[in-house]
Write an enzyme that holds these catalytic residues in place. Structure first.
Site, short mmCIF file in Angstrom:
data_model
loop_
_atom_site.label_atom_id
_atom_site.label_comp_id
_atom_site.label_asym_id
_atom_site.label_seq_id
_atom_site.Cartn_x
_atom_site.Cartn_y
_atom_site.Cartn_z
N LYS A 62 -11.62 -0.85 4.20
CA LYS A 62 -12.09 0.35 3.50
C LYS A 62 -13.09 1.15 4.32
O LYS A 62 -13.09 2.37 4.29
CB LYS A 62 -12.71 -0.02 2.15
CG LYS A 62 -11.67 -0.39 1.11
CD LYS A 62 -12.24 -0.28 -0.30
CE LYS A 62 -11.17 -0.56 -1.34
NZ LYS A 62 -11.71 -0.65 -2.70
N LYS A 68 0.29 -2.69 1.65
CA LYS A 68 0.13 -2.96 0.22
C LYS A 68 0.27 -1.66 -0.60
O LYS A 68 -0.20 -0.62 -0.16
CB LYS A 68 -1.27 -3.54 0.03
CG LYS A 68 -1.56 -4.16 -1.28
CD LYS A 68 -2.99 -4.71 -1.30
CE LYS A 68 -4.02 -3.60 -1.37
NZ LYS A 68 -5.39 -4.05 -1.61
N LYS A 92 -3.88 2.42 -4.60
CA LYS A 92 -4.28 3.63 -5.32
C LYS A 92 -4.63 4.75 -4.35
O LYS A 92 -4.55 5.92 -4.68
CB LYS A 92 -5.51 3.35 -6.19
CG LYS A 92 -5.28 2.37 -7.33
CD LYS A 92 -6.64 2.01 -7.98
CE LYS A 92 -6.51 0.86 -8.95
NZ LYS A 92 -7.77 0.10 -9.11
#
Ligand code: TYM
Length: 332
Positions: free
Chosen positions: A111, A194, A197
């Site tokens: 992230k 993956k 969102k």
């Protein structure tokens, strides 16, 4: 009694991975455990969230849980920031966990990316807040998707170190519950990534409020390969895009991948995709429309969250008081 805690971040774009990896499994567990399900709004703000959107997303996650079959009368559903104990215990855990442990967290590395210096401190200490979520209720089991495994190992380490430091066995050592045929749903555009969102491509994920046309379109466009469907699961080795679609079919139909290969082995993907699209519309369609119905009446969702928070506080307050006594905090 065994107690479950699990959570979902209200960061928008709730998708098929969240449903198959987590929420759907919660529905299956709710009769056998005391369950606490949390909309983790404090985790969400570790990256920037628009305040009005955060409120809407918080209600959306609660609606998704209820529409999927999590019964608010049998389970506790609430949003994290309504129970201040989460932040209080997270601070104590910030002082228990070691820098080296957090440095190993792959989710932070992903992230924060190359811009680590600009990441919030909250994003870095995120796993300690997650450990606090779970340990504030002395939960014994945590049903999650595969991607949360490392965070749960950290939770175990934090609990163990707290117990060792204070020479007791106060915290249980939590067990992850990672099960089903879709513990890691991948992007529909790239089977090596993956489903997420935050993927910039909306075609990479089916979101829980997608209507039949959107679901059908995304599945039709989903990446596959040039080979027909194999006769058994082993034939999917090295074929991540195909394996992903087969896994989604298996999970949605409550069957295993081998049985899906048995049925569709030798077929072309066009035939299989039509069947997958019909199945996804049949299973997700009613959930999406129930979510829309629930979200149109925000006061009833807010009532569930308030009531849940009250129950969550009642369970956690005595536990937090014990923790404060163990640490040596004078209490009023
Ligand atoms: P979050 O909001 O990213 O995801 C919510 C749940 O969905 C699962 N999941 C997936 N499962 C399968 N395939 C995917 N592609 C996929 N993407 C997400 C996640 O594993 C998760 O179970 N840190 C957590 C939230 C959290 C939490 C907790 C969970 C905060 N405190 C305490 C358990 C216990 C998170 O970011 O989930």
């Amino acid at each position: 009694m065994n107690r479950i805690f699990s959570g979902v971040q209200p960061t928008g774009n709730l998708h098929l991975g969240n449903y198959l990896g987590a929420i759907r499994n919660w529905v299956k567990l709710q009769d056998d455990y005391e369950c606490i399900f949390c909309v983790v709004d404090m985790h969400a703000i570790t990256v920037w969230q628009d305040p009005q959107q955060l409120i809407a997303n918080t209600r959306e996650v609660a609606a998704a849980m209820i529409a999927s079959g999590v019964d608010p009368k049998k389970n506790i559903i609430f949003n994290q920031s309504m129970v201040p104990g989460h932040a209080e215990l997270a601070w104590i855990f910030n002082c228990v966990a070691r820098l080296g442990w957090l440095n190993r967290m792959t989710q932070f590395k992903e992230k924060a990316g190359s811009n680590r210096e600009k990441a919030s401190v909250g994003l870095y200490s995120y796993p300690n807040l997650m450990a606090a979520d779970i340990m504030l209720y002395k939960a014994t089991h945590v049903p999650v998707g595969e991607d949360q495994k490392q965070h749960l190992e950290l939770t175990r380490d934090v609990a163990q170190k707290f117990n060792n430091d204070f020479k007791n066995d106060f915290f249980p050592i939590v067990e992850p519950l990672i099960f089903g045929e879709a513990t890691r749903v991948m992007s529909l555009r790239d089977g090596s990534k993956k489903m997420s969102k935050s993927d910039p491509s909306a075609a990479s994920r089916i979101v829980m409020t997608d209507g039949p046309d959107e679901i059908a379109k995304k599945i039709r466009k989903a990446k596959t390969d040039a080979h027909p469907i194999p006769e058994n699961k082993e034939g999917l080795d090295g074929r991540p895009d195909a394996a992903n679609l087969m896994g989604i079919f298996a999970a949605l139909s409550d069957r295993n991948v081998d049985s899906i290969c048995g049925e569709y082995g030798g077929s072309q993907f066009s035939t299989f995709k039509q069947a997958l699209s019909d199945l996804a519309v049949e299973k997700l369609g009613p959930i999406g429309s129930e979510m829309q119905r629930l979200m149109a009446d925000s006061s009833s969702i807010d009532a569930v969250l308030h009531d849940g928070a009250e129950q969550a506080r009642a369970i956690s307050e005595p536990i937090l008081n014990d923790i404060k006594d163990i640490v040596g905090f004078l209490r009023p």
